[in-house]
Design an enzyme around this catalytic site. Sequence first.
Site, mmCIF file in Angstrom:
data_model
loop_
_atom_site.group_PDB
_atom_site.id
_atom_site.type_symbol
_atom_site.label_atom_id
_atom_site.label_comp_id
_atom_site.label_asym_id
_atom_site.label_seq_id
_atom_site.Cartn_x
_atom_site.Cartn_y
_atom_site.Cartn_z
ATOM 1 N N HIS A 1 38.708 45.747 35.005
ATOM 2 C CA HIS A 1 38.283 46.225 35.923
ATOM 3 C C HIS A 1 38.925 47.196 36.065
ATOM 4 O O HIS A 1 39.981 47.749 35.973
ATOM 5 C CB HIS A 1 39.375 45.542 37.596
ATOM 6 C CG HIS A 1 39.305 44.207 37.523
ATOM 7 N ND1 HIS A 1 39.992 43.146 37.228
ATOM 8 C CD2 HIS A 1 38.272 43.675 38.403
ATOM 9 C CE1 HIS A 1 39.871 42.059 37.541
ATOM 10 N NE2 HIS A 1 38.606 41.946 38.183
ATOM 11 N N ASP B 1 42.911 47.740 37.667
ATOM 12 C CA ASP B 1 43.154 47.675 35.719
ATOM 13 C C ASP B 1 43.420 48.927 34.722
ATOM 14 O O ASP B 1 45.266 48.706 34.522
ATOM 15 C CB ASP B 1 43.370 46.698 35.405
ATOM 16 C CG ASP B 1 42.212 44.757 35.510
ATOM 17 O OD1 ASP B 1 43.059 45.192 37.118
ATOM 18 O OD2 ASP B 1 41.275 44.973 35.797
HETATM 19 C C1 XUL Z 1 39.649 36.208 40.505
HETATM 20 C C2 XUL Z 1 39.143 35.918 39.123
HETATM 21 C C3 XUL Z 1 38.863 37.762 39.581
HETATM 22 C C4 XUL Z 1 37.321 37.985 38.394
HETATM 23 C C5 XUL Z 1 37.042 38.721 37.823
HETATM 24 O O1 XUL Z 1 39.921 34.792 40.450
HETATM 25 O O2 XUL Z 1 38.660 35.587 38.660
HETATM 26 O O3 XUL Z 1 39.694 37.873 37.898
HETATM 27 O O4 XUL Z 1 37.461 37.294 37.054
HETATM 28 O O5 XUL Z 1 37.097 40.260 38.767
#
Ligand code: XUL
Length: 435
Positions: A99, A102
């Site tokens: 993301h 991150d």
């Molecule tokens: C949250 C989750 C996230 C998604 C990406 O439970 O799984 O990490 O994978 O936003």
Amino acid sequence: MNGFFGEQTPIRFEGPQTTNPLAFRYYDAEEIVLGKTMSEHLRFAVAYWHSFAWEGGDPFGGSTFERPWFGDTMAHAELKADVAFEMFALLGVPYFCFHDADVRPEGESYSQSVKRLNHMADIFEKKIQQTGVKLLWGTANLFSHARFMAGAATNPDPDVFAYAAATIKANMDVTHRLGGQNYVLWGGREGYETLLNTRMEREFDQLGRMLNLVVDYKYKIGFKGTILLEPKPQEPSKHQYDFDVATVFGFLKKYGLENEIKVNIEVGHAILAGHTFEHEVATATAHDIFGSIDMNRNDYQSGWDTDQFPNNVPEVALAYYHILRNGGFTTGGTNFDAKLRRQSIDPADLLHGHIGAMDTCARGLKAAAALIEEGSYDRFVDARYGDWEGEEAQAMLAGKRSLEQIAQRVEKHKINPQPRSGAQEYLENMINRFV
Ligand code: XUL
Ligand code: CO
């Protein structure tokens, strides 16, 4: 080398008999299974957020991990990237996922946040070239910052919708530039805390619009990857609209997106929705929206999403069975959306978590492949439906018989079906031969 993992050399396959905890016992990247290497089948990815951004907090206590890259400067972000790519190389994983939040500290404005993201993407571009590790998917974090507390696309404030749209655009640009294979949307705040303050029909339309904007933009920039929605029933919101695969399929149909968007299915999310993981995979393949998986496991007593590294071979095997039966991954892969326990504070713990996870998936894949190759299981289930191949059965299925015609035939031929065994125990025993 930045020294975080000390003198550690790349993790090698040593076979099931090895007692070396820093070696693979089952994952042999080059071993051929059903005509492809294990690496090509499994398409492993490390999740940047859990391994490098998460600090080890829980609702009762703060950070437990000490990492030299914790801090909010770009220098910290760059060191984090160095260590992340060092770990990808040590493990020999072909992919990673991230993301925006991150990989870069939040800026003071939208523009500054995007500038920082683009700077990190420049660094990733070089590292991708140097190491050959590729991007499985990128995504935007539209759930951590307070501006998103009442939702991103589904926020009552249209400025939040706009901010979220702009953030997705920036992340799609970066994912496209880095050659990402997919772009993921997980809506942790797309739902509600209380129905008392919520107009559900408006929020559905807002989410439907956002997804259409994303698909339009994909074509505009020529992104060849797959757009993936990740279902989850709740947590952090009390109720999330992307509840499970079946709910997502209905939503996609309503907004004309069932041929444009597929699903990224996570083990822990399936469990929270009251399903097995293989149920969710099978539902997605049945609706032709299967895309990718987030591999982890929940603690089955706890009732929340514990994101532990997978270690349950039978569970994993049944999921890979449905994936293989559907032709395997195309753009998708196996992303370890899994984090260490907060007492596992050593650098080596990061390696142990991933090594065990990769070995578990390798065993699961091989069990699923053996089940398919041996063939009696599929033959049994196919035979169960075998009478549907008959002429009258095919005509009923194709809509060529009315209710009256069917009734006439039942009367005329004195049709009187006799119950047949579902043979569940026989099948369970058969599966246990392989897992
Ligand atoms: C949250 C989750 C996230 C998604 C990406 O439970 O799984 O990490 O994978 O936003
Ligand atoms: Co996930």
